[in-house]
Design a protein around this motif. Structure first.
Motif, PDB file in Angstrom:
ATOM      1  N   ALA A   1       3.850  -9.732  13.458  1.00  0.00           N
ATOM      2  CA  ALA A   1       3.814  -8.328  13.030  1.00  0.00           C
ATOM      3  C   ALA A   1       3.034  -7.489  14.046  1.00  0.00           C
ATOM      4  N   LYS A   2       3.401  -6.212  14.142  1.00  0.00           N
ATOM      5  CA  LYS A   2       2.764  -5.348  15.146  1.00  0.00           C
ATOM      6  C   LYS A   2       2.541  -3.954  14.567  1.00  0.00           C
ATOM      7  N   GLY A   3       2.048  -3.039  15.428  1.00  0.00           N
ATOM      8  CA  GLY A   3       1.851  -1.653  15.023  1.00  0.00           C
ATOM      9  C   GLY A   3       0.970  -1.527  13.800  1.00  0.00           C
ATOM     10  N   GLU A   4       1.441  -0.738  12.823  1.00  0.00           N
ATOM     11  CA  GLU A   4       0.677  -0.537  11.583  1.00  0.00           C
ATOM     12  C   GLU A   4       0.390  -1.845  10.856  1.00  0.00           C
ATOM     13  N   CYS A   5       1.228  -2.824  11.061  1.00  0.00           N
ATOM     14  CA  CYS A   5       1.086  -4.100  10.362  1.00  0.00           C
ATOM     15  C   CYS A   5       0.563  -5.209  11.264  1.00  0.00           C
ATOM     16  N   SER A   6      -0.002  -4.839  12.413  1.00  0.00           N
ATOM     17  CA  SER A   6      -0.625  -5.833  13.269  1.00  0.00           C
ATOM     18  C   SER A   6      -1.739  -6.538  12.499  1.00  0.00           C
TER      19      SER A   6
ATOM     20  N   ALA B   1       7.038  -0.767   3.673  1.00  0.00           N
ATOM     21  CA  ALA B   1       8.206   0.076   3.942  1.00  0.00           C
ATOM     22  C   ALA B   1       8.084   0.765   5.296  1.00  0.00           C
ATOM     23  N   SER B   2       6.918   1.325   5.569  1.00  0.00           N
ATOM     24  CA  SER B   2       6.699   2.013   6.839  1.00  0.00           C
ATOM     25  C   SER B   2       6.869   1.057   8.020  1.00  0.00           C
ATOM     26  N   CYS B   3       6.327  -0.148   7.888  1.00  0.00           N
ATOM     27  CA  CYS B   3       6.410  -1.115   8.984  1.00  0.00           C
ATOM     28  C   CYS B   3       7.843  -1.603   9.200  1.00  0.00           C
ATOM     29  N   LEU B   4       8.595  -1.754   8.113  1.00  0.00           N
ATOM     30  CA  LEU B   4       9.994  -2.139   8.259  1.00  0.00           C
ATOM     31  C   LEU B   4      10.794  -1.028   8.939  1.00  0.00           C
ATOM     32  N   ASN B   5      10.555   0.212   8.555  1.00  0.00           N
ATOM     33  CA  ASN B   5      11.287   1.335   9.141  1.00  0.00           C
ATOM     34  C   ASN B   5      10.978   1.508  10.632  1.00  0.00           C
TER      35      ASN B   5
ATOM     36  N   SER C   1       0.814  -1.216   0.000  1.00  0.00           N
ATOM     37  CA  SER C   1       0.000   0.000   0.000  1.00  0.00           C
ATOM     38  C   SER C   1       0.847   1.266   0.000  1.00  0.00           C
ATOM     39  N   ASP C   2       2.142   1.158   0.365  1.00  0.00           N
ATOM     40  CA  ASP C   2       3.017   2.330   0.292  1.00  0.00           C
ATOM     41  C   ASP C   2       4.042   2.179  -0.838  1.00  0.00           C
ATOM     42  N   ASN C   3       3.635   1.450  -1.878  1.00  0.00           N
ATOM     43  CA  ASN C   3       4.321   1.423  -3.174  1.00  0.00           C
ATOM     44  C   ASN C   3       5.687   0.740  -3.187  1.00  0.00           C
TER      45      ASN C   3
END
Length: 271
Positions: free
Chosen positions: A245-250, A224-228, A61-63
């Motif tokens: 996975a957690k946070g934005e990618c929970s 990308a956002s979740c990895l960062n 979703s973030d390309n």
């Protein structure tokens, strides 16, 4: 297209070549694939080479762009309704590796059943065991049903990487200018259906294509956002999407499962 189980509408099916050809060499073939070109091309996957098929790409979703390098599924109990009015008595002698049930009286149609288990390489169209000799008449097909199930040792070759899983996907991408791999392994034990309300009409030398579209698989997942942020982690430059996975990618594993379940399409294959 609706699933027999509401949670699995057009579902995972995704590249096998079950060549379903009528007597005399005239008829329809049924193919499962992740890409229309891969379903019909005899060439190996060599991106950019003349006469070859470029591997499918898809995005988060973030390309973040992913290039698909492997995709395999494990199926059981594949059922394909014959065209309306076609009886088992008309085709039973043509079948290889399958049986036909019903359709011997009245105006009803027969149903071809392939018990399996069957492993499908979605990138090459190969099936284990080989079903390329399965023969059926051309006509209008409205649906195909199957069960996506965990591959078990003893039911598939010992070297099969799907053992313990129903679906395996590998794809390459770049993270911080470093070549990285997505390694996705999922378990399903569900019935699925591809269907068309009006039916898909296929004739001699046509192919009915059950298409699983990778472009939908990572929708809603900001890789990308979740990895960062550390919500997804890498190990030796390999990303595995699982229940850690957690946070934005929970819930990433469940989201990807849902996306894959809903990424199917039934159509007439293009030449």
């Amino acid at each position: 297209m609706n699933a027999r189980i509401p949670s699995l509408r057009p579902s995972l099916l995704s590249a096998a070549v079950l060549a379903l050809t009528a007597c005399g060499g005239e008829g329809a073939s049924l193919r499962f694939s992740v890409h229309e070109g891969l379903a019909t091309s005899p060439s190996p996957l060599v991106a950019g080479a003349e006469g070859s098929v470029v591997a499918p790409t898809f995005r988060s979703s973030d390309n973040v762009t992913f290039t698909l390098t492997a995709a395999r599924i494990h199926l059981k109990d594949i059922r394909l309704d014959l065209p309306q009015g076609t009886r088992c008595a008309e085709v039973r002698g043509l079948l290889a590796g399958a049986e036909c049930k019903g359709g011997d009286s009245g105006s009803g149609s027969g149903t071809v059943v392939v018990p399996g288990p069957i492993v499908v390489d979605l990138m090459t169209g190969a099936t284990t065991p080989d079903l390329s000799g399965l023969q059926l008449p051309a006509g209008t097909y409205k649906r195909i049903d199957f069960r996506l199930d965990e591959a078990k040792a003893g039911e598939v070759p010992s070297t099969e990487p799907l053992v313990g899983y129903s679906l395996l996907v590998k794809a390459g991408f770049s993270h911080n200018n470093t070549p990285t791999t997505l390694d996705l392994k999922l378990k399903f034990s569900e019935d699925a259906r591809f269907e068309s309300a009006t039916g898909v009409e296929v004739g001699a030398n046509d192919a009915l294509l059950a298409l699983l579209k990778p472009q939908a698989w990572l929708e809603g997942l900001p890789v990308a956002s979740c990895l960062n942020k550390g919500d997804l982690t890498l190990s030796n430059n390999v990303l595995r999407i699982d229940d850690q996975a957690k946070g934005e990618c929970s819930g990433a594993e469940g989201l990807v499962k849902t996306n894959i379940k809903n990424s199917g399409d039934l159509r007439k294959s293009k030449d």
